[in-house]
Design a protein around this motif. Structure first.
Motif, mmCIF file in Angstrom:
data_model
loop_
_atom_site.group_PDB
_atom_site.id
_atom_site.type_symbol
_atom_site.label_atom_id
_atom_site.label_comp_id
_atom_site.label_asym_id
_atom_site.label_seq_id
_atom_site.Cartn_x
_atom_site.Cartn_y
_atom_site.Cartn_z
ATOM 1 N N ALA A 1 -13.963 -6.367 7.934
ATOM 2 C CA ALA A 1 -13.653 -5.426 9.022
ATOM 3 C C ALA A 1 -12.338 -5.763 9.713
ATOM 4 O O ALA A 1 -11.551 -4.863 10.042
ATOM 5 N N ARG A 2 -12.080 -7.035 9.938
ATOM 6 C CA ARG A 2 -10.856 -7.418 10.659
ATOM 7 C C ARG A 2 -9.616 -7.062 9.844
ATOM 8 O O ARG A 2 -8.626 -6.559 10.386
ATOM 9 N N ARG A 3 -9.680 -7.306 8.531
ATOM 10 C CA ARG A 3 -8.547 -6.974 7.666
ATOM 11 C C ARG A 3 -8.374 -5.459 7.579
ATOM 12 O O ARG A 3 -7.259 -4.932 7.641
ATOM 13 N N LEU A 4 -9.480 -4.729 7.436
ATOM 14 C CA LEU A 4 -9.409 -3.277 7.292
ATOM 15 C C LEU A 4 -8.930 -2.590 8.570
ATOM 16 O O LEU A 4 -8.405 -1.477 8.518
ATOM 17 N N PRO B 1 -4.094 -3.442 3.201
ATOM 18 C CA PRO B 1 -5.203 -2.848 2.444
ATOM 19 C C PRO B 1 -4.824 -1.440 1.987
ATOM 20 O O PRO B 1 -4.550 -0.573 2.814
ATOM 21 N N LEU B 2 -4.816 -1.209 0.701
ATOM 22 C CA LEU B 2 -4.334 0.064 0.165
ATOM 23 C C LEU B 2 -5.448 1.040 -0.188
ATOM 24 O O LEU B 2 -5.448 2.173 0.274
ATOM 25 N N THR B 3 -6.370 0.611 -1.036
ATOM 26 C CA THR B 3 -7.358 1.535 -1.574
ATOM 27 C C THR B 3 -8.760 0.946 -1.531
ATOM 28 O O THR B 3 -8.935 -0.275 -1.508
ATOM 29 N N GLY B 4 -9.740 1.843 -1.534
ATOM 30 C CA GLY B 4 -11.128 1.402 -1.524
ATOM 31 C C GLY B 4 -12.070 2.527 -1.889
ATOM 32 O O GLY B 4 -11.642 3.632 -2.256
ATOM 33 N N PHE B 5 -13.355 2.249 -1.774
ATOM 34 C CA PHE B 5 -14.411 3.201 -2.110
ATOM 35 C C PHE B 5 -15.219 3.526 -0.859
ATOM 36 O O PHE B 5 -15.493 2.646 -0.043
ATOM 37 N N ALA B 6 -15.597 4.782 -0.730
ATOM 38 C CA ALA B 6 -16.392 5.204 0.423
ATOM 39 C C ALA B 6 -17.506 6.132 -0.023
ATOM 40 O O ALA B 6 -17.438 6.763 -1.086
ATOM 41 N N SER C 1 -6.876 5.990 -1.249
ATOM 42 C CA SER C 1 -6.244 5.123 -0.265
ATOM 43 C C SER C 1 -7.082 5.243 1.007
ATOM 44 O O SER C 1 -7.802 6.224 1.204
ATOM 45 N N TYR C 2 -7.005 4.245 1.866
ATOM 46 C CA TYR C 2 -7.902 4.217 3.025
ATOM 47 C C TYR C 2 -7.585 5.285 4.067
ATOM 48 O O TYR C 2 -8.460 5.690 4.837
ATOM 49 N N MET C 3 -6.356 5.770 4.108
ATOM 50 C CA MET C 3 -5.949 6.685 5.180
ATOM 51 C C MET C 3 -6.846 7.921 5.301
ATOM 52 O O MET C 3 -7.323 8.231 6.394
ATOM 53 N N PRO C 4 -7.092 8.672 4.208
ATOM 54 C CA PRO C 4 -7.926 9.871 4.354
ATOM 55 C C PRO C 4 -9.322 9.595 4.899
ATOM 56 O O PRO C 4 -9.875 10.415 5.644
ATOM 57 N N PHE C 5 -9.900 8.437 4.572
ATOM 58 C CA PHE C 5 -11.227 8.108 5.080
ATOM 59 C C PHE C 5 -11.219 8.011 6.609
ATOM 60 O O PHE C 5 -12.091 8.554 7.293
ATOM 61 N N PHE C 6 -10.223 7.317 7.144
ATOM 62 C CA PHE C 6 -10.167 7.121 8.593
ATOM 63 C C PHE C 6 -9.780 8.400 9.328
ATOM 64 O O PHE C 6 -10.281 8.662 10.422
ATOM 65 N N ILE C 7 -8.899 9.185 8.732
ATOM 66 C CA ILE C 7 -8.512 10.450 9.366
ATOM 67 C C ILE C 7 -9.712 11.390 9.436
ATOM 68 O O ILE C 7 -9.975 12.011 10.473
ATOM 69 N N ALA C 8 -10.466 11.490 8.345
ATOM 70 C CA ALA C 8 -11.652 12.346 8.333
ATOM 71 C C ALA C 8 -12.691 11.872 9.337
ATOM 72 O O ALA C 8 -13.318 12.678 10.034
#
Length: 337
Positions: free
Chosen positions: A306-309, A239-244, A109-116
């Motif tokens: 980017a705007r959606r994310l 937006p729920l999940t993605g790849f990083a 999910s996108y949350m951990p990416f942004f928190i990190a």
């Protein structure tokens, strides 16, 4: 026919024969020869990929249908890329594997990416989208024996989530806030998705956030019923999940990354066919065919906007997880196509 005309005809015939020969060679080496610009043509003929074999940390989730489809139908191979799936226990674990160098790309999910990123743990770049909330694919649920009957009843109750500051936690908080429900007294109970249906059935929790296919499983085995659909209000189409990947990987492997993105984009198109999707759910999400047939799928995507994310770090800021605003745009890797 004049000597000049005959000579021209022979030249044209020779040119045509040369083209046929070249096409035959391409059929042998690349597996196809089509019109210029054909969308299914292999995309790596302009040069060898920097890293033709990559590792991607994955979870047993319905969000990963496009990636599994790209693996099993040869879309990655058509790009000259081999993707090795490495199982992870959670999105946080997936990201930890990426930061530690065990995998090249992490699914979460996108949350951990942004928190990190906000904590400067690593230089994280979002390389591809995976899923967004669609109606009935994510919900807060309860069971008939629970004291929770409506969303107003969630105040002060025991609600199961996978972990604090994850999508399950923050999306539940957001939808409760949309309905004016106080979240301060909630007892958040952290459990893996596969264990939540049992916890609901035996009264260990009063309600739970569930995503598919666990949502349908809980309905079948525990009689779970929805209290509120997550894809409403401030979190509609969220937006729920993605790849990083790490910034270093993105910089050093542009062709590899573009091949990964192109294959995913084609797989997203093909995932509109449920006859292709349901067998993947049985094999990789570890569910039975009946559950797969009833599962409400999320909205799949590949290209990141980017705007959606930006909705993700904005939600993190609104719920107090982030203390300062974070822009999604600088975290996006270049997008193929």
């Amino acid at each position: 026919m004049s000597l000049h005309a005959a000579s021209g005809a022979r030249a044209r015939g020779g040119t045509r024969a040369l083209r046929i020969t070249l096409c035959a060679l391409l059929l042998t080496t690349l597996g196809g020869c089509g019109l210029l610009g054909a969308t299914e043509a292999s995309s790596f003929s302009d040069g060898t990929l920097e890293k033709p074999r990559i590792k991607v940390a994955l979870l047993p989730a319905s969000d990963l249908v496009p990636l599994r489809l790209a693996q099993e139908t040869g879309l990655f191979r058509a790009e000259g890329l081999e993707v090795e799936a490495v199982e992870a226990a959670s999105g946080q674990a997936s990201m930890t594997q990426m930061i530690g160098g065990d995998v090249d790309i992490a699914f979460s999910s996108y949350m951990p990416f942004f928190i990190a990123q906000s904590k400067h743990v690593a230089d994280i770049r979002v390389v591809a989208d995976s899923s967004s909330a669609s109606p009935k694919s994510n919900a807060v649920v309860t069971v008939p024996a629970s004291p929770v009957k409506t969303i107003q009843d969630l105040a002060g109750k025991r609600i199961a989530i996978t972990d604090m500051n994850t999508a399950s936690h923050l999306l539940t908080m957001s939808v409760m806030a949309d309905h004016g429900v106080d979240t301060s007294g909630v007892q958040w109970v952290t459990l893996p998705f596969p264990n939540i249906a049992k916890a609901l059935a035996n009264g260990q929790v009063d309600a739970a956030f569930l995503t598919e296919p666990f949502l349908t499983q809980a309905a079948l085995v525990a009689g779970a019923v929805p209290v509120v659909d997550i894809s409403t209000g401030a979190t509609q189409d969220f937006p729920l999940t993605g790849f990083a990947a790490l910034g270093r990987f993105v910089t050093e492997n542009p062709k590899t990354l573009a091949a990964f993105q192109r294959a995913l984009s084609k797989a997203v198109r093909d995932s509109a066919d449920r006859s292709k999707v349901e067998p993947l759910l049985v094999r990789h999400a570890k569910i039975d065919p009946e559950t797969a047939a009833l599962t409400n799928l999320p909205t799949y995507g590949a290209r990141v906007d980017a705007r959606r994310l930006q909705r993700v770090p904005d939600l993190l800021l609104r719920t107090g997880v982030l203390k300062t605003a974070l822009e999604a745009g600088p975290m996006l890797a270049p997008q193929a196509g």
